[in-house]
Motif scaffolding. Structure first.
Motif, PDB file in Angstrom:
ATOM      1  N   GLY A  20      69.819 174.047  20.994  1.00  0.00           N
ATOM      2  CA  GLY A  20      68.821 173.656  21.705  1.00  0.00           C
ATOM      3  C   GLY A  20      67.510 174.310  21.567  1.00  0.00           C
ATOM      4  O   GLY A  20      66.487 173.629  21.566  1.00  0.00           O
ATOM      5  N   MET A  21      67.435 175.459  21.542  1.00  0.00           N
ATOM      6  CA  MET A  21      66.019 176.280  21.392  1.00  0.00           C
ATOM      7  C   MET A  21      65.674 176.017  19.894  1.00  0.00           C
ATOM      8  O   MET A  21      64.400 175.913  19.778  1.00  0.00           O
ATOM      9  N   VAL A  22      66.615 175.892  18.797  1.00  0.00           N
ATOM     10  CA  VAL A  22      66.308 175.714  17.677  1.00  0.00           C
ATOM     11  C   VAL A  22      65.610 174.331  17.722  1.00  0.00           C
ATOM     12  O   VAL A  22      64.468 173.889  16.791  1.00  0.00           O
ATOM     13  N   SER A  23      66.349 173.384  18.193  1.00  0.00           N
ATOM     14  CA  SER A  23      65.680 172.078  18.414  1.00  0.00           C
ATOM     15  C   SER A  23      64.271 171.979  19.005  1.00  0.00           C
ATOM     16  O   SER A  23      63.209 171.211  18.170  1.00  0.00           O
ATOM     17  N   ILE A  24      64.022 172.542  19.977  1.00  0.00           N
ATOM     18  CA  ILE A  24      62.752 172.528  20.500  1.00  0.00           C
ATOM     19  C   ILE A  24      61.623 173.211  19.684  1.00  0.00           C
ATOM     20  O   ILE A  24      60.745 172.576  19.516  1.00  0.00           O
ATOM     21  N   GLN A  25      61.781 174.348  18.946  1.00  0.00           N
ATOM     22  CA  GLN A  25      60.972 174.814  18.123  1.00  0.00           C
ATOM     23  C   GLN A  25      60.609 173.963  16.888  1.00  0.00           C
ATOM     24  O   GLN A  25      59.616 174.074  16.309  1.00  0.00           O
ATOM     25  N   SER A  26      61.913 173.411  16.416  1.00  0.00           N
ATOM     26  CA  SER A  26      61.707 172.593  15.087  1.00  0.00           C
ATOM     27  C   SER A  26      60.778 171.331  15.482  1.00  0.00           C
ATOM     28  O   SER A  26      59.893 170.880  14.954  1.00  0.00           O
TER      29      SER A  26
END
Length: 296
Positions: A20-26
């Motif tokens: 989820g964090m990777v998705s947000i920052q991507s």
């Protein structure tokens, strides 16, 4: 048997939260790549607007209108949400993504520290201040843009207001209040985005990219975070969420080629450690974790 199953049971929600964090920052990195086309305000309008449409479709708040006493809290929540997103994306025009997230993170950290009187909490305050001091353009040798840093600090202030007003709005009905608040946020940022981008905001390619940004930054990560939140101990969830500035730095390096100086990396590490420390301290003393925000 339970011991052997414990590790997989915890591993899956941890992976979901990290994803989820990777998705947000991507999503934030993709948004920054769209700045040359419609500007930061235009991207904010697309992201918040599509997020509002998604949430309205899911929660259908029109089935029960908010009561008169709930309208004010939801309106303040939505306004804080919209300004938070707008200021954050405006900051990304001139400062790296990882640094913007770290500076903005001081908002919820300040909320967590308000009213604290324990000596160890002041140590976490000192660590966060040290990190900020290393990041902010306070010296003559600093290369960080002062305007971008100020905008990120403003986003952090709005994040703090979002938490306070969000707690009040949440009593009006959880997801229903969030969907109405997001719609208000879209109304707050849309005039700025329309003035900046104009008709370029409505080209098919731009709209498609905006929808992808909204999914990456809202729909997908919030679903993953909710999955993790219901399966992880709350202290573990809070500490893992504290890693977000570091995740943002890695995403910015991989997707945007933004490299941080060693001092900047150390400053982000200080803020991550301070956030993790105060999260653990609050959990042990019975404090409540703040819900995820819609930014980044």
């Amino acid at each position: 048997m339970r011991g052997r199953n414990a590790a997989p049971d915890i591993a899956l929600p941890i992976l979901a939260l990290l994803a989820g964090m990777v998705s947000i920052q991507s999503g934030a990195a993709l948004a920054k790549g769209l700045f040359p086309v419609v500007g930061a305000a235009g991207v904010t309008t697309l992201r918040v607007g599509f997020s509002a449409l998604i949430l309205l479709a899911v929660w259908r708040p029109w089935r029960r209108s908010p009561e008169r006493g709930e309208i004010g809290a939801i309106a303040l929540y939505g306004a804080a949400l919209g300004l938070m997103n707008l200021l954050f994306y405006l900051s990304l025009r001139t400062i790296p993504l990882g640094i913007a997230v770290a500076i903005e993170f001081t908002g919820p950290l300040a909320v967590a520290l308000v009213g604290s009187r324990r000596a160890r909490d002041f140590a976490w305050i000192g660590l966060a201040v040290l990190g900020l001091g290393l990041l902010l353009p306070l010296g003559e040798t600093s290369t960080l843009d002062p305007t971008g840093a100020a905008l990120a600090l403003g986003a952090g202030l709005c994040w703090a207001a979002y938490i306070v007003f969000g707690q009040r709005a949440g009593r009006a009905g959880g997801g229903r209040a969030v969907s109405i608040g997001m719609a208000i946020a879209a109304l707050v940022v849309a005039p700025v985005g329309l003035v900046e981008a104009g008709a370029d905001l409505f080209t098919p390619a731009t709209l498609a990219t905006g929808l992808v940004i909204a999914v990456l930054s809202s729909a997908l990560p919030y679903s993953l975070e909710m999955f993790a939140l219901t399966r992880l101990p709350r202290p573990a969830f809070g500490v893992l969420m504290s890693l977000e500035p570091a995740v943002a730095s890695v995403a910015a390096l991989a997707l945007l080629g933004e490299r941080l100086a060693p001092v900047q990396g150390g400053a982000i590490a200080c803020i991550v450690a301070a956030s993790a420390g105060i999260t653990l301290a609050n959990r042990r003393s019975g404090g409540r974790r703040q819900e995820p925000r819609d930014v980044g």
